[in-house]
Design a protein around this motif. Structure first.
Motif, PDB file in Angstrom:
ATOM      1  N   GLU A  71      -8.868  -1.276  -0.207  1.00 54.53           N
ATOM      2  CA  GLU A  71      -8.488   0.058   0.231  1.00 54.53           C
ATOM      3  C   GLU A  71      -9.537   1.037  -0.228  1.00 54.53           C
ATOM      4  O   GLU A  71     -10.333   0.743  -1.113  1.00 54.53           O
ATOM      5  CB  GLU A  71      -7.114   0.448  -0.311  1.00 54.53           C
ATOM      6  CG  GLU A  71      -7.118   1.276  -1.579  1.00 54.53           C
ATOM      7  CD  GLU A  71      -7.227   0.473  -2.865  1.00 54.53           C
ATOM      8  OE1 GLU A  71      -7.559   1.082  -3.891  1.00 54.53           O
ATOM      9  OE2 GLU A  71      -6.994  -0.741  -2.865  1.00 54.53           O
ATOM     10  N   ARG A  72      -9.534   2.182   0.404  1.00 53.17           N
ATOM     11  CA  ARG A  72     -10.265   3.311  -0.147  1.00 53.17           C
ATOM     12  C   ARG A  72      -9.279   3.987  -1.081  1.00 53.17           C
ATOM     13  O   ARG A  72      -8.178   4.352  -0.669  1.00 53.17           O
ATOM     14  CB  ARG A  72     -10.720   4.247   0.981  1.00 53.17           C
ATOM     15  CG  ARG A  72     -11.999   4.982   0.626  1.00 53.17           C
ATOM     16  CD  ARG A  72     -12.511   5.846   1.739  1.00 53.17           C
ATOM     17  NE  ARG A  72     -11.590   6.958   1.913  1.00 53.17           N
ATOM     18  CZ  ARG A  72     -11.272   7.485   3.078  1.00 53.17           C
ATOM     19  NH1 ARG A  72     -11.769   7.004   4.192  1.00 53.17           N
ATOM     20  NH2 ARG A  72     -10.431   8.500   3.136  1.00 53.17           N
ATOM     21  N   ASP A  88      -8.665   6.745  -2.271  1.00 57.24           N
ATOM     22  CA  ASP A  88      -8.104   8.065  -1.986  1.00 57.24           C
ATOM     23  C   ASP A  88      -7.402   8.143  -0.631  1.00 57.24           C
ATOM     24  O   ASP A  88      -7.092   9.236  -0.157  1.00 57.24           O
ATOM     25  CB  ASP A  88      -9.196   9.136  -2.085  1.00 57.24           C
ATOM     26  CG  ASP A  88     -10.328   8.927  -1.084  1.00 57.24           C
ATOM     27  OD1 ASP A  88     -10.359   7.883  -0.396  1.00 57.24           O
ATOM     28  OD2 ASP A  88     -11.187   9.814  -0.988  1.00 57.24           O
ATOM     29  N   CYS A  89      -7.118   6.996  -0.010  1.00 54.77           N
ATOM     30  CA  CYS A  89      -6.479   6.987   1.317  1.00 54.77           C
ATOM     31  C   CYS A  89      -5.063   6.412   1.214  1.00 54.77           C
ATOM     32  O   CYS A  89      -4.882   5.205   1.061  1.00 54.77           O
ATOM     33  CB  CYS A  89      -7.321   6.179   2.297  1.00 54.77           C
ATOM     34  SG  CYS A  89      -6.620   6.165   3.960  1.00 54.77           S
ATOM     35  N   ASP A 133      -2.803   5.949   3.471  1.00 59.43           N
ATOM     36  CA  ASP A 133      -2.493   4.958   4.517  1.00 59.43           C
ATOM     37  C   ASP A 133      -2.943   3.557   4.125  1.00 59.43           C
ATOM     38  O   ASP A 133      -2.274   2.572   4.458  1.00 59.43           O
ATOM     39  CB  ASP A 133      -3.120   5.352   5.850  1.00 59.43           C
ATOM     40  CG  ASP A 133      -2.440   6.546   6.486  1.00 59.43           C
ATOM     41  OD1 ASP A 133      -1.281   6.849   6.111  1.00 59.43           O
ATOM     42  OD2 ASP A 133      -3.056   7.185   7.361  1.00 59.43           O
ATOM     43  N   HIS A 134      -4.051   3.445   3.429  1.00 63.95           N
ATOM     44  CA  HIS A 134      -4.510   2.133   2.973  1.00 63.95           C
ATOM     45  C   HIS A 134      -3.517   1.533   1.986  1.00 63.95           C
ATOM     46  O   HIS A 134      -3.234   0.333   2.024  1.00 63.95           O
ATOM     47  CB  HIS A 134      -5.880   2.242   2.321  1.00 63.95           C
ATOM     48  CG  HIS A 134      -6.978   2.537   3.287  1.00 63.95           C
ATOM     49  ND1 HIS A 134      -8.299   2.538   2.914  1.00 63.95           N
ATOM     50  CD2 HIS A 134      -6.975   2.836   4.608  1.00 63.95           C
ATOM     51  CE1 HIS A 134      -9.057   2.837   3.957  1.00 63.95           C
ATOM     52  NE2 HIS A 134      -8.270   3.029   4.997  1.00 63.95           N
ATOM     53  N   HIS A 135      -2.977   2.361   1.114  1.00 60.24           N
ATOM     54  CA  HIS A 135      -1.994   1.886   0.145  1.00 60.24           C
ATOM     55  C   HIS A 135      -0.696   1.473   0.839  1.00 60.24           C
ATOM     56  O   HIS A 135      -0.054   0.504   0.431  1.00 60.24           O
ATOM     57  CB  HIS A 135      -1.734   2.950  -0.921  1.00 60.24           C
ATOM     58  CG  HIS A 135      -2.935   3.211  -1.772  1.00 60.24           C
ATOM     59  ND1 HIS A 135      -3.257   2.448  -2.865  1.00 60.24           N
ATOM     60  CD2 HIS A 135      -3.913   4.135  -1.663  1.00 60.24           C
ATOM     61  CE1 HIS A 135      -4.374   2.902  -3.409  1.00 60.24           C
ATOM     62  NE2 HIS A 135      -4.792   3.924  -2.690  1.00 60.24           N
ATOM     63  N   TYR A 195      -7.416   8.555  -9.728  1.00 64.13           N
ATOM     64  CA  TYR A 195      -7.037   8.828  -8.348  1.00 64.13           C
ATOM     65  C   TYR A 195      -5.578   9.268  -8.307  1.00 64.13           C
ATOM     66  O   TYR A 195      -4.827   9.072  -9.255  1.00 64.13           O
ATOM     67  CB  TYR A 195      -7.256   7.594  -7.469  1.00 64.13           C
ATOM     68  CG  TYR A 195      -8.709   7.290  -7.256  1.00 64.13           C
ATOM     69  CD1 TYR A 195      -9.444   7.965  -6.284  1.00 64.13           C
ATOM     70  CD2 TYR A 195      -9.364   6.345  -8.051  1.00 64.13           C
ATOM     71  CE1 TYR A 195     -10.795   7.692  -6.103  1.00 64.13           C
ATOM     72  CE2 TYR A 195     -10.710   6.071  -7.865  1.00 64.13           C
ATOM     73  CZ  TYR A 195     -11.424   6.751  -6.892  1.00 64.13           C
ATOM     74  OH  TYR A 195     -12.749   6.491  -6.715  1.00 64.13           O
ATOM     75  N   HIS A 253      -0.369   7.867  -4.649  1.00 58.08           N
ATOM     76  CA  HIS A 253      -0.819   6.846  -3.699  1.00 58.08           C
ATOM     77  C   HIS A 253      -0.359   5.455  -4.131  1.00 58.08           C
ATOM     78  O   HIS A 253      -0.163   4.573  -3.305  1.00 58.08           O
ATOM     79  CB  HIS A 253      -2.344   6.843  -3.572  1.00 58.08           C
ATOM     80  CG  HIS A 253      -2.911   8.023  -2.846  1.00 58.08           C
ATOM     81  ND1 HIS A 253      -2.159   8.950  -2.177  1.00 58.08           N
ATOM     82  CD2 HIS A 253      -4.198   8.414  -2.682  1.00 58.08           C
ATOM     83  CE1 HIS A 253      -2.937   9.856  -1.629  1.00 58.08           C
ATOM     84  NE2 HIS A 253      -4.181   9.558  -1.927  1.00 58.08           N
TER      85      HIS A 253
END
Length: 182
Positions: free
Chosen positions: A13-14, A16-17, A19-21, A87, A91
């Motif tokens: 994942e990125r 800070d995203c 949606d990835h989490h 971060y 998230h």
């Protein structure tokens, strides 16, 4: 996907995203459902997290155990989240809460900051003997090098590119070792 074998699934994942989490959480839930259907309600599943260091394991275990006086706020406080990861903790909250709800083991994968600082200062091959208990089983590949084109693309002629590569290799091998030790 072929889920007829045991092993490791890595979902990047990125950091800070959000949606990835959420995609990671979906994968965890799908794996849990498949494993329980195949092996029964006691099927083993663990979730390794780069965001937590191996020395944080006792805090992760306490959190998953569901102690009423130990929630996300206490977990993030005890692992010094803003110092060790930084971060947005929200998230990560859905994955952590899901693990707590289902009793899924959370595994801290990352090396402690002090160990990474030592590798940065002296290199992994020159760490003192007192550190050896914290090193990945089987050692690390400190001699790994990049070809000139890839080094240029990744590091843009940084003078410390080999040092950065060694630290990242050490970090990756340490996290793989943390997963294998589980």
């Amino acid at each position: 996907a072929n889920l007829n074998t045991r092993g490791v699934v890595c979902v990047a994942e990125r950091h800070d995203c959000f949606d990835h989490h959420l995609a990671q959480l979906y994968t965890i839930k799908s794996l849990r459902k498949t494993l329980r259907r195949r092996e029964g309600p006691d099927a083993g599943l663990a979730v390794g997290l780069e965001a937590f260091q191996r020395p944080h394991q006792a805090y992760l275990d306490r959190y998953v155990a569901g102690a009423p006086d130990y929630g996300l706020r206490e977990l993030f406080r005890d692992v010094r989240w803003s110092d060790t990861w930084g971060y947005d903790p929200l998230h990560y909250a859905p994955i952590l809460e899901d693990a707590r709800l289902h009793g899924t083991r959370l595994v801290g994968l990352s090396p402690p900051d002090e160990l990474l600082d030592a590798v940065t200062r002296v290199g992994s091959e020159n760490l003192d003997r007192g550190t050896s208990a914290f090193l990945p089983t089987g050692g690390t590949d400190a001699g790994r090098r990049l070809d000139a084109e890839r080094e240029q693309r990744l590091f843009a002629n940084r003078r410390d590119s080999q040092q950065l590569l060694e630290v990242q290799n050490f970090r990756d091998e340490y996290m793989a070792d943390s997963a294998a030790l589980h």
